[in-house]
Write an enzyme that holds these catalytic residues in place. Sequence first.
Site, PDB file in Angstrom:
ATOM      1  N   TYR A  97       1.623   1.728   7.066  1.00  0.00           N
ATOM      2  CA  TYR A  97       0.770   2.756   6.475  1.00  0.00           C
ATOM      3  C   TYR A  97       0.689   3.985   7.382  1.00  0.00           C
ATOM      4  O   TYR A  97      -0.400   4.425   7.749  1.00  0.00           O
ATOM      5  CB  TYR A  97      -0.627   2.193   6.221  1.00  0.00           C
ATOM      6  CG  TYR A  97      -0.684   1.208   5.082  1.00  0.00           C
ATOM      7  CD1 TYR A  97      -0.887   1.636   3.778  1.00  0.00           C
ATOM      8  CD2 TYR A  97      -0.524  -0.157   5.305  1.00  0.00           C
ATOM      9  CE1 TYR A  97      -0.946   0.735   2.720  1.00  0.00           C
ATOM     10  CE2 TYR A  97      -0.586  -1.066   4.267  1.00  0.00           C
ATOM     11  CZ  TYR A  97      -0.798  -0.615   2.975  1.00  0.00           C
ATOM     12  OH  TYR A  97      -0.853  -1.520   1.936  1.00  0.00           O
ATOM     13  N   GLU A 119       4.713  -2.713   1.590  1.00  0.00           N
ATOM     14  CA  GLU A 119       3.490  -1.947   1.350  1.00  0.00           C
ATOM     15  C   GLU A 119       3.555  -0.622   2.107  1.00  0.00           C
ATOM     16  O   GLU A 119       3.955  -0.585   3.270  1.00  0.00           O
ATOM     17  CB  GLU A 119       2.234  -2.703   1.797  1.00  0.00           C
ATOM     18  CG  GLU A 119       1.896  -3.941   0.989  1.00  0.00           C
ATOM     19  CD  GLU A 119       0.598  -4.604   1.450  1.00  0.00           C
ATOM     20  OE1 GLU A 119      -0.258  -3.891   2.055  1.00  0.00           O
ATOM     21  OE2 GLU A 119       0.435  -5.813   1.223  1.00  0.00           O
ATOM     22  N   GLU A 134       0.822 -10.848   5.827  1.00  0.00           N
ATOM     23  CA  GLU A 134       0.154 -10.394   7.050  1.00  0.00           C
ATOM     24  C   GLU A 134      -0.535 -11.525   7.815  1.00  0.00           C
ATOM     25  O   GLU A 134      -1.728 -11.438   8.149  1.00  0.00           O
ATOM     26  CB  GLU A 134      -0.839  -9.285   6.735  1.00  0.00           C
ATOM     27  CG  GLU A 134      -0.179  -8.018   6.208  1.00  0.00           C
ATOM     28  CD  GLU A 134      -1.124  -6.833   6.126  1.00  0.00           C
ATOM     29  OE1 GLU A 134      -2.314  -6.980   6.484  1.00  0.00           O
ATOM     30  OE2 GLU A 134      -0.676  -5.747   5.704  1.00  0.00           O
ATOM     31  N   ASP A 163      -8.312  -8.312   1.907  1.00  0.00           N
ATOM     32  CA  ASP A 163      -8.856  -7.080   1.344  1.00  0.00           C
ATOM     33  C   ASP A 163      -8.807  -7.083  -0.183  1.00  0.00           C
ATOM     34  O   ASP A 163      -8.233  -6.202  -0.821  1.00  0.00           O
ATOM     35  CB  ASP A 163      -8.090  -5.869   1.901  1.00  0.00           C
ATOM     36  CG  ASP A 163      -8.746  -4.551   1.517  1.00  0.00           C
ATOM     37  OD1 ASP A 163      -9.983  -4.510   1.410  1.00  0.00           O
ATOM     38  OD2 ASP A 163      -8.006  -3.566   1.316  1.00  0.00           O
TER      39      ASP A 163
END
Length: 634
Positions: A492, A528, A439, A200
């Site tokens: 998240y 994150e 990830e 991303d």
Amino acid sequence: MLLLTALLNWMSIYCVGLCQASNLYPKDSSVRQTKSLDGIWNFLSQSSLDPEEGFRNKWFESPLLQSSEGERVMDMPVPSSFNDITTLESLRDFVGWVWYDREFYIPSHWNDARVFLHFGSAHYTSKVWINGHWSRNHSGGHLPFESDITQLLHRGRSNRVTVALNNTLGAETIPQGKWKWFHDDPIYPAGYFEMQYSFDFFNYGGIHRPVTLYTVPKSIHIQDIKVVTTFVAKDFLRANITYEVILSSEGSCSVDLLDKHGNQVACSTNCSGILSVVQPHLWWPYLMSEEYGYLYTLKVSARDSQTRDEYLQSTGIRFLSWDNTTFKINHTPFYFRGFGRHEDSNFRGKGLDLPLATKDYNLIRWTGANSYRTSHYPYAEELMDFADRNGIVIIDECPGVNLEGFKPVLLENHLRVMESLIARDKNHPSVVMWSLGNEPRSNVPEAKGYFQTVADHVRSLDTSRPTILVMSYPVEDEQGGYAVDILGLNRYYGWYSQTGQLKLIANGTMNEIRKWNKKFGKPLILTEYGGDTISGFHEVPSTIFTEEYQVELMKENFLAFDRLRDEGILIGEMIWNYADFMTKQDYVRAWGNRKGIFTRDRHPKMSAHVLRERYWNMTDGLIVRVNSPIRENT
């Protein structure tokens, strides 16, 4: 089919061509000299549908302006990404070969020296010629490469360097990409293809870091220096550093350790050994000491019967230790409060910009942060130097983002990338962990052995720092955590899951991190968390993408972090992201990823002030808070 075969041939070159990078950054000394080749280069792109064009027409044999496509040559700044510099749509998302060249002279007094050409980074596959003669190939972005060009140079007249550069990725590169061809669809031109990638952030291409000529003596020179703090007394009154000097040929060494005022504090006449320092000035992170970021200089001289070389290596004296619950710097527990980041800015893309880097470090200190992760690739060496001087702790990450497949060739490339990363950054006191990737698709059985192999290889190269892997799968499925010393977790809540449901964030985060602790029994950093926020968007009550929502999401996470830290489970928190950054064109992104607490041009959102208050309140009274938020930052 011919196009497909050609593209696959170039991909195979990429996969097997990973080269060992230079281990010493080009520096002036009493013996060595450097010359920058940064500036405006000539630039020419070729058709993605004809990857052989420039090689078939031998664009490297003469100046690009004299090539068959000379009328299309344009100016291109180095360092920079080429994607955003022009107004051409064709270059914005270009995939394939581009060409650079420029003329340069060498000083006459360099005639008695060996001359090396050093690239800080180019993405991703490079072929280099000097005066039409091949110099070297290199594959893999983010890390340096160089070659000895002494025999290729013209003396007393102009020289030309030519670079062919390809930003193509494949299944076995680090990072990875996928290819899709559109053979039978009538809306696409013949041979049309797309290179797709899952990470991303934007796949910028270009010569991204400085290009430098430097000299060394002809008969002997220093190839590498390794410096490791092996002991710091708990009363901080004595420290030992172990060093090793690698020479190009047989010779003798003289080593002096100098303090920041140039005073000698230890010395040796051996090419390897231990330097003992009484009452050392330790390298401390920002806000753990009023004298943070203290650096010594290791002055290394090498000599044979004909000549002498000299290199000045900065170093910090600091000792790392860790166990199943804590991470310590100089025997003191350290809690990471910082950011994920990107090398990314308007127009420059990933190109190194020293004014921007200076502004970034001023803002990092303004927030009271003490650390960041080089997500998701190694950053410029100049940024590592900034971190050393500013006392900012670095989790140094390789380009292994979103890896999948775990095939033998991918593993071989991964190991080589880690070797190059460690070779480059091993002497930076700011670097405290090696990150094996971000990830990965590590919910499959083969991931366990794959990452165990990578972690073991890293430990064979450096035992002074722990390993970390940043993971994202549910704890029940995750296989990567077994291999590493420290766990990194990206979560998240309130954004990618339970979107808009702020009151579920704290419990969700606490429950999950406790599960990770129970399964792996290792220290964990929340690497994150966050949510996209468009600067200037406001709403009461808050909704996603507003500045209010980002602040409320952060505060709910803070509740969980404080509880988990009290329980001895969490050793750090890093918000995603320091600043907004560009991504590929996608309808789920509005002009890039907007999770930054600063905008892409470094203006603070509401969240920056909230995070600043939290980070300054977490200094735990370790120092006199001369830079507290209630006083002007110095």
